[in-house]
Design a protein around this motif. Structure first.
Motif, short mmCIF file in Angstrom:
data_model
loop_
_atom_site.label_atom_id
_atom_site.label_comp_id
_atom_site.label_asym_id
_atom_site.label_seq_id
_atom_site.Cartn_x
_atom_site.Cartn_y
_atom_site.Cartn_z
N ILE A 128 0.86 -1.19 0.00
CA ILE A 128 0.00 0.00 0.00
C ILE A 128 0.89 1.23 0.00
N THR A 129 0.90 1.97 -1.11
CA THR A 129 1.79 3.13 -1.23
C THR A 129 1.04 4.43 -1.51
N SER A 130 -0.27 4.39 -1.45
CA SER A 130 -1.07 5.60 -1.65
C SER A 130 -2.45 5.38 -1.06
N GLY A 131 -3.24 6.45 -1.04
CA GLY A 131 -4.60 6.35 -0.52
C GLY A 131 -4.73 7.03 0.82
N PRO A 132 -5.96 7.11 1.36
CA PRO A 132 -6.20 7.86 2.60
C PRO A 132 -5.47 7.30 3.82
N GLU A 149 -8.18 -2.72 5.17
CA GLU A 149 -7.93 -1.28 5.14
C GLU A 149 -9.19 -0.49 5.48
N MET A 197 -9.68 2.24 8.55
CA MET A 197 -10.14 3.62 8.32
C MET A 197 -11.43 3.91 9.08
N ASP A 240 -1.81 8.21 3.55
CA ASP A 240 -1.63 9.64 3.83
C ASP A 240 -1.68 9.92 5.33
#
Length: 417
Positions: free
Chosen positions: A79-83, A190, A194, A86
């Motif tokens: 996982i290298t991006s997304g909410p 994920e 979240m 961040d």
């Protein structure tokens, strides 16, 4: 690295290799570490170079050319991006450079010894309450009955959350922490992480709104008060800090407490010494974290070609301070494998890290562990392990997964007196 450097590439230097599996425990690799350490201050481990010497590890942790890549725990799982990425990348644990310095400066104004010293009564109440539940049985699993439920109420009390909501924080922490685990064999949902994080953020928003009208004597109020040259923390930063404190202050403490209790149980003379000399509690914490730490590996990445310790580390190389090995460096600690809570005149352990990312909660962690060990050694006479105590991987937060012990009931001890 400068053009005139003659340092040898760390991968071409003929260094010893460590070929342990990704699930190996600290105990599994100790003999190999000791052998490699006798040959060189650095070894090539399964994920990259590992620094084994105390002095080189200390300098490495202070060297800003090696930095913790943002979201490294998520990147390890693809996982290298997304909410979620961040949120981790913009947390105190994920920031570096000027943004990190700014945030840490503000937080340090709130995270004072005074802020943690007022927790003494809560700490004692929590640990005594946990012991009360197992006392009559004369046995317990230290991990599930004492260590696991211990830290969350204390962090909640520090922040100012009421006792009736502590279980909510425990549930949120359990879910969110899955994203902070460095082990590549751990999977998580994920969306669930979240969702839990969103519920925590909403709760913190309500706490902040209430404190804005009436500041209290708790860490959240101190964070709201904190100011540096006219700068204050934003609501988003307050949310992130609360989550960060929960993540950093929960799993570390629960794993270290179990590890510290285990090593004391396995050295009955040291258990009795602490029982009879509670003033040694802080030294017992330091020695157990040196000898049997819950955090053993500190990852960093080279931000450029770096000459360090006589070797060249190519840009992008993942480098690891093996603080487990460094804390047992025989060049620094006499009889390094011996467990002795009365050790004196030794340098600070590296378990809390170093440099810009030195653990902000180190004083609180020490206090929590010391108070718990004083109560446990006083109230659990002659504990002995009655079953296996397997540990988790050295690459993540480690410590025993279970620690079944048997002890003489406090009631029986009083009856015999």
């Amino acid at each position: 690295m400068t053009a005139t450097s003659t340092a040898t590439n760390v991968f071409d230097a003929g260094l010893p290799t460590l070929d342990y599996s990704l699930t190996a425990t600290p105990h599994d690799i100790l003999a190999d570490l000791r052998g490699a350490q006798s040959c060189a201050p650095v070894a090539i481990g399964p994920l990259g170079p590992e620094i084994l010497s105390y002095e080189m590890s200390r300098d490495f942790l202070r060297d800003n050319r090696f930095r913790l890549p943002p979201g490294i725990t998520l990147a390890a799982q693809g996982i290298t991006s997304g909410p979620l990425f961040d949120k981790l990348a913009n947390s105190l644990l994920g920031l570096d450079g000027a943004p990190h310095i700014r945030l840490r400066k503000l937080v340090s104004k709130a995270f004072t010894p005074r802020a943690t010293s007022r927790l003494q009564a809560t700490i004692q109440e929590v640990v005594n309450g946990l012991v009360d539940r197992v006392m009559d049985a004369g046995r317990c699993d230290v991990v599930t009955d004492i260590a696991r439920p211990y830290p969350t109420p204390i962090i909640c009390a520090l922040l100012g959350a009421p006792p009736e909501d502590w279980q909510l924080f425990a549930d949120w922490t359990e879910e969110i922490f899955k994203a902070f685990n460095f082990q590549t064999d751990v999977t998580f949902d994920e969306a669930a992480v979240m969702r839990a994080w969103g519920e925590l953020d909403a709760y913190v928003d309500d706490m902040v709104a209430a404190r804005r009208d009436s500041l209290a004597d708790d860490l959240l109020s101190e964070l709201i008060r904190a100011e540096s040259d006219g700068d204050r923390l934003t609501l988003d930063e307050l949310r992130g800090l609360v989550a960060g404190f929960l993540m950093a202050g929960t799993d570390t403490t629960r794993n270290q407490l179990a590890a510290s209790v285990q090593v004391l149980c396995e050295h009955p003379d040291q258990w009795m010494r602490l029982r009879d000399q509670p003033e040694l509690a802080m030294q017992a914490v330091e020695e157990s974290m040196r000898h049997s730490p819950a955090a053993c590996i500190v990852p960093r990445a080279a931000t450029e070609d770096i000459e360090f310790g006589g070797y060249m580390f190519p840009k992008g190389t993942f480098v690891f301070a093996n603080t487990f090995a460094a804390n047992r460096d025989p060049a620094i600690y006499g009889e390094a494998d011996r467990f002795d809570i009365a050790r004196r005149d030794v340098p600070p352990i590296l378990t809390f890290g170093g440099g810009a990312h030195y653990c902000l909660g180190a004083n609180l962690a020490r206090r929590e562990l010391a108070e718990a060990l004083v109560v446990l050694t006083r109230r659990l006479p002659a504990p002995r392990r009655i079953g296996p105590a397997p540990w988790k991987s050295v690459l993540g937060m480690t410590g025993p997964t279970t620690l079944p012990i048997e002890f003489t009931s406090e009631r029986l001890v009083r009856a015999d007196a």
